[in-house]
Design an enzyme around this catalytic site. Structure first.
Site, PDB file in Angstrom:
ATOM      1  N   TYR A   1       2.386  41.136  -8.739  1.00 12.57           N
ATOM      2  CA  TYR A   1       3.256  42.167  -8.182  1.00 12.57           C
ATOM      3  C   TYR A   1       2.693  42.670  -6.854  1.00 12.57           C
ATOM      4  O   TYR A   1       2.597  43.871  -6.604  1.00 12.57           O
ATOM      5  CB  TYR A   1       3.427  43.312  -9.181  1.00 12.57           C
ATOM      6  CG  TYR A   1       4.649  44.173  -8.924  1.00 12.57           C
ATOM      7  CD1 TYR A   1       5.917  43.604  -8.839  1.00 12.57           C
ATOM      8  CD2 TYR A   1       4.520  45.553  -8.780  1.00 12.57           C
ATOM      9  CE1 TYR A   1       7.030  44.400  -8.613  1.00 12.57           C
ATOM     10  CE2 TYR A   1       5.633  46.354  -8.566  1.00 12.57           C
ATOM     11  CZ  TYR A   1       6.879  45.761  -8.475  1.00 12.57           C
ATOM     12  OH  TYR A   1       7.995  46.544  -8.245  1.00 12.57           O
TER      13      TYR A   1
ATOM     14  N   VAL B   1       6.206  26.054   0.041  1.00 11.61           N
ATOM     15  CA  VAL B   1       6.145  25.421   1.361  1.00 11.61           C
ATOM     16  C   VAL B   1       7.131  26.083   2.316  1.00 11.61           C
ATOM     17  O   VAL B   1       8.318  26.210   2.006  1.00 11.61           O
ATOM     18  CB  VAL B   1       6.470  23.911   1.282  1.00 11.61           C
ATOM     19  CG1 VAL B   1       6.381  23.275   2.673  1.00 11.61           C
ATOM     20  CG2 VAL B   1       5.534  23.203   0.320  1.00 11.61           C
TER      21      VAL B   1
ATOM     22  N   LYS C   1       0.167  22.952   1.580  1.00  9.34           N
ATOM     23  CA  LYS C   1       1.599  22.684   1.765  1.00  9.34           C
ATOM     24  C   LYS C   1       1.825  21.226   2.163  1.00  9.34           C
ATOM     25  O   LYS C   1       2.796  20.597   1.728  1.00  9.34           O
ATOM     26  CB  LYS C   1       2.165  23.630   2.821  1.00  9.34           C
ATOM     27  CG  LYS C   1       2.145  25.091   2.393  1.00  9.34           C
ATOM     28  CD  LYS C   1       2.506  26.022   3.539  1.00  9.34           C
ATOM     29  CE  LYS C   1       2.461  27.478   3.101  1.00  9.34           C
ATOM     30  NZ  LYS C   1       2.732  28.406   4.213  1.00  9.34           N
TER      31      LYS C   1
END
EC number: 1.1.1.3
Length: 335
Positions: free
Chosen positions: A11, A131, A204
């Site tokens: 969170y 990504v 990524k």
């Protein structure tokens, strides 16, 4: 009317963004899915630093409290680090929950394993948010790969580094000054190593390689260079000749295997990334039939990543919306 129950793991900036989007778009969810969508639980690291955003939501620092909920349909994972994220995702799938993650480090290490596990349990795996922020690159590749063969992908995959390089050029800031500004605006963490040294973009790259080519290069063979060595003088020198420095990842399929390079690159005005500025990300896909496709969009901040997560949520819910609470189907969907 049935309700799709969601647990948020994490969170922080992204987790709060996901909650806000879900909470403020209830009518849209009802129109799209014919069901209510509700966040029923939130996992945090330090419970003393948080309060539930709404009465009735379970706020806990114990994952067991969440995985043992009597009714749980989707688990959204928005934390960092490989563990305990991977263990949490694994148990959620074994509980036959659909899972969505924004954790690029964990997914770069274990993405294929997670997808295979989801096949076994008949659930979906959403990882668009791992990504390029708000750019729908994973969905684009999944559709493109039906017949096209991707030969190469290039990208500006980290909004923080692109923001820093932009401010250094536009305002003549030093690297340290531009980084400090990025931190003030919430684009960079207190420890910016993952961004400025290229680790974030590296993870990524590995995810994109797995999606496009079904494999990753040897991590040790990947050339990775960050932007910490870039000086205002270098940027000013290139700017006088109408050139710009961009932090570009390149993944190419060759006869020898997958070649991956991440480094600061000098680009000309004709380059598709030349005008990609600020926190924007961009991806250029080179395929054998369609040719070149370029996409760009916001890559840092609360809402770009949260938006990608929520879009994955819609895709997951639509895969079997008429039988949401029935037994698992025999084949997973990658959303």
């Amino acid at each position: 009317m049935s309700t799709i129950n969601i647990a948020l793991l994490g969170y922080g900036t992204v987790g709060k963004g996901v909650y806000e989007i879900i909470n403020s778009n209830q009518e849209r969810f009802l129109t799209l899915l014919g069901q209510n969508v509700k966040v029923v639980a939130i996992l945090v690291k330090d419970i003393d630093k948080h309060i539930p955003p709404k009465e009735g939501i379970l706020l806990t620092d114990h994952f067991e409290d969440i995985i043992q909920l009597p009714k749980l349909d989707v688990v959204i994972e928005a934390t960092v680090g490989v563990e305990p994220s991977f263990s949490h995702i694994t148990r959620a799938i074994q509980r036959r929950c659909h899972v969505i993650t924004a954790n690029k480090e964990m997914f770069a290490h274990h993405g294929q394993e997670i997808i295979e596990l989801a096949k076994t349990y008949g659930t979906t795996v959403g990882f668009e948010a791992t990504v390029a922020g708000g750019i729908p690159i994973i969905q684009t590749l999944n559709k493109l790969l039906n017949i096209n063969q991707v030969q190469k992908i290039e990208g500006i995959l980290n909004g923080t580094t692109n923001f820093i390089l932009t401010k250094m050029r536009e305002e003549g800031l030093s690297f340290e000054e531009a980084l400090s500004l990025a931190q003030e605006l919430g684009y960079a963490e207190a420890d910016p190593t993952n961004d400025v040294e290229g680790y974030d973009a590296f993870y990524k790259m590995m995810i994109l390689s797995q999606v496009c080519f079904g494999q990753q290069p040897d991590w040790k063979a990947v050339f990775r260079k960050g932007i910490t060595g870039i000086t205002p003088d270098q940027i000013k020198h290139h700017d006088t000749t109408n050139l710009r420095i961009k932090h570009i990842a390149s993944i190419t399929k060759t006869e020898q295997g997958i070649e991956a390079i991440l480094k600061p690159t000098i680009v000309q005005p004709s380059h598709p990334f030349y005008n990609v500025e600020g926190v924007e990300n961009a991806v250029s896909i080179h395929a054998n039939i369609v040719g070149n496709i370029s996409l760009s969009g916001p890559g840092a901040g609360m809402y770009p990543t949260a938006s990608a997560i929520v879009e994955d949520l819609i895709h997951a819910c639509r895969t079997d919306v008429n039988e949401w609470h029935t037994s698992a189907v025999s084949q997973t969907s990658i959303v």
